[in-house]
Enzyme design. Structure first.
Site, mmCIF file in Angstrom:
data_model
loop_
_atom_site.group_PDB
_atom_site.id
_atom_site.type_symbol
_atom_site.label_atom_id
_atom_site.label_comp_id
_atom_site.label_asym_id
_atom_site.label_seq_id
_atom_site.Cartn_x
_atom_site.Cartn_y
_atom_site.Cartn_z
ATOM 1 N N CYS A 173 0.798 -1.227 0.000
ATOM 2 C CA CYS A 173 0.000 0.000 0.000
ATOM 3 C C CYS A 173 0.830 1.277 0.000
ATOM 4 C CB CYS A 173 -0.954 -0.010 1.182
ATOM 5 S SG CYS A 173 -2.114 -1.398 1.129
ATOM 6 N N HIS A 313 -2.577 8.362 5.996
ATOM 7 C CA HIS A 313 -2.933 7.062 5.421
ATOM 8 C C HIS A 313 -4.385 6.768 5.785
ATOM 9 C CE1 HIS A 313 -2.280 3.095 3.778
ATOM 10 N NE2 HIS A 313 -2.741 2.549 4.888
ATOM 11 N N GLU A 324 -0.817 5.461 13.440
ATOM 12 C CA GLU A 324 -0.492 6.666 12.683
ATOM 13 C C GLU A 324 -0.577 7.912 13.566
ATOM 14 O OE1 GLU A 324 -1.623 8.463 8.287
ATOM 15 O OE2 GLU A 324 -2.939 6.995 9.235
ATOM 16 N N LYS A 345 -9.412 8.529 2.116
ATOM 17 C CA LYS A 345 -9.968 7.178 1.983
ATOM 18 C C LYS A 345 -11.410 7.138 2.468
ATOM 19 C CE LYS A 345 -5.619 4.551 2.326
ATOM 20 N NZ LYS A 345 -4.674 5.677 2.534
ATOM 21 N N HIS A 350 -9.834 2.600 -0.310
ATOM 22 C CA HIS A 350 -8.414 2.241 -0.257
ATOM 23 C C HIS A 350 -8.068 1.412 -1.492
ATOM 24 C CE1 HIS A 350 -4.520 1.167 0.911
ATOM 25 N NE2 HIS A 350 -4.722 0.675 2.116
ATOM 26 N N PHE A 409 1.038 -3.421 4.295
ATOM 27 C CA PHE A 409 1.307 -4.770 4.775
ATOM 28 C C PHE A 409 2.744 -5.150 4.434
ATOM 29 C CE2 PHE A 409 -3.332 -6.495 4.613
ATOM 30 C CZ PHE A 409 -3.656 -5.678 5.672
#
Length: 426
Positions: A173, A313, A324, A345, A350, A409
């Site tokens: 990502c 994010h 975050e 998002k 996403h 990830f």
């Protein structure tokens, strides 16, 4: 730190294909108005799955200029990339035919490659799974291009006539941030003069939905798709899968000014780190993301309090949003409480590897228009996420320096700083 500050790299062209509308104008309209584009999945029957919502792009490839043979040859993600790259090239005003092709390159990020094409072709050659030994005679002639994600960079390179460095970056990502960061370094080090850089992903397929269902990363809020993506909200319960692409024309600042180009932003700093910890787990203190932020700020030669807006994010998972928030506090100090932070998002979902580039586009446009996009659907504050997340409504806000971050990830953590080029000297 990566690269050298000797050559300053700027964005002079932007293209966006995103849920809610194709093209930069439609994309910014959606963000600035705080509208959401999440809905029940329409590409296939999602009823067997735990999460049945996504942010889909209404995309007509032929209407957007792709020929029938191009549509036949390319997976949906590759189609996104080519259409979006063409918009960016047009927006830049550069005559690519007059450029030295060997000094023009391409970097495209993607997390999952040609997922939709491979999924569809497997169903075809296996007769919807009924054949143990698949029948290759039913496959499309260009099936190999679906197998290798490098075809994305090749298609964009062919579309713009680039014969310089050409590659795909796949870091989950953070791919969209990392592809643009790598392209910036290529210009800084002198390996290229112009880069067409960005990312694309079209992952809304049964296999992708099943994978995220298995680890319960996506939201099961199927009864209210429009409000399903809730970054930083206390009621959040997973992200909403999306798709799309953003592509930029990058060039050296002096050259851009010489030709009178419109400059959206300078890529002043970039860094990436890995937590070497867990495939999907994150340490709660956010130290790796914080380290990437600090290095990106150092490269940009900015103090933390120079950041005017943070494009988060903000995936909408319990773990990521807390991680975050901790990273912002660790890297920005007290300024973390003063600077507006938001997650787009909440509106466009996403899109995995593509989202980092889409968020760069949002960051540059926020600077361009003096408006911070909101975090839609943020109604119930989470006490553990206690920063200014710009709930629900866009905010007029002078922005000279933006921090955009990504988390992926595998433990990938990336950060990029965009500034107005007039902050420094050419």
């Amino acid at each position: 730190m990566s690269g050298s500050p000797a050559r300053r790299v700027v964005i002079t062209g932007i293209g966006v294909t995103a849920p809610g509308g194709v093209g930069v104008k439609n994309f910014w309209s959606l963000l600035s108005e705080g509208r959401t584009s999440t809905r029940r999945i329409s590409f296939f029957d999602p009823s067997p799955f735990r999460s049945q919502v996504a942010a889909e792009v209404d995309f007509d490839a032929e209407l957007l200029g792709l020929g029938a043979q191009e549509v036949r040859r390319m997976d949906r993600a590759a189609q996104f990339a080519v259409v979006t790259a063409r918009e960016a090239v047009t927006d830049s005003g550069l005559d690519f035919g007059a450029l030295d092709p060997h000094r023009t390159g391409v970097t495209i990020g993607s997390a999952v490659g040609a997922t939709m094409g491979l999924d569809q072709e497997y169903r075809t050659v296996s007769d919807s799974g009924r054949l143990d030994l698949v029948d290759h005679r039913y496959a499309v002639p260009h099936l190999y291009d679906y197998l290798v994600p490098s075809s994305f960079a090749a298609e964009v390179a062919w579309a713009v006539g680039a014969e310089g460095p050409s590659l795909v970056v796949s870091t989950g990502c953070t791919s969209g941030l990392d592809a643009v960061g790598h392209a910036t370094d290529l210009i800084r080090e002198g390996s290229a003069d112009v880069m067409v850089a960005g990312a694309t992903d079209a992952p809304i397929s049964p296999i992708t939905v099943a994978c995220f269902d298995a680890i319960k990363a996506t939201t099961p809020r199927n009864d209210d798709p429009e409000h399903a993506s809730r970054p930083f909200d206390a009621t959040r319960n997973g992200f909403v899968l999306g798709e799309g692409s953003a592509v930029f024309v990058l060039e050296e600042l002096t050259s851009a000014r010489r030709r009178g180009a419109h400059v959206y932003a300078e890529i002043a700093g970039y860094a990436t780190r890995s937590n070497a910890f867990h495939m999907t787990g994150l340490r709660p203190d956010g130290r790796e993301m914080a380290q990437a932020i600090r290095v990106a700020l150092d490269e940009a030669r900015l103090a933390p309090d120079a950041i005017d807006y943070v494009n988060a994010h903000g995936s909408g998972t319990k773990q990521n949003d807390r991680h975050e928030t901790a990273a912002f506090k660790r890297s920005l100090g007290e300024h973390a409480y003063a600077v507006p932070v938001s997650s787009i998002k909440s509106m466009v979902g996403h899109s995995l590897g593509a989202i980092g580039s889409i968020e760069i586009a949002a960051s540059a446009l926020a600077m361009e228009h003096g408006v911070v996009p909101p975090t839609a659907n943020l109604h119930t504050p989470d006490p553990e996420c206690d920063l200014d997340y710009v709930p629900r409504t866009a905010r007029d806000w002078r922005t000279d320096a933006v921090l955009s971050v990504g988390s992926g990830f595998g433990g990938f953590q990336s950060a990029m700083v965009l500034t107005r080029p007039e902050r420094g000297t050419a």
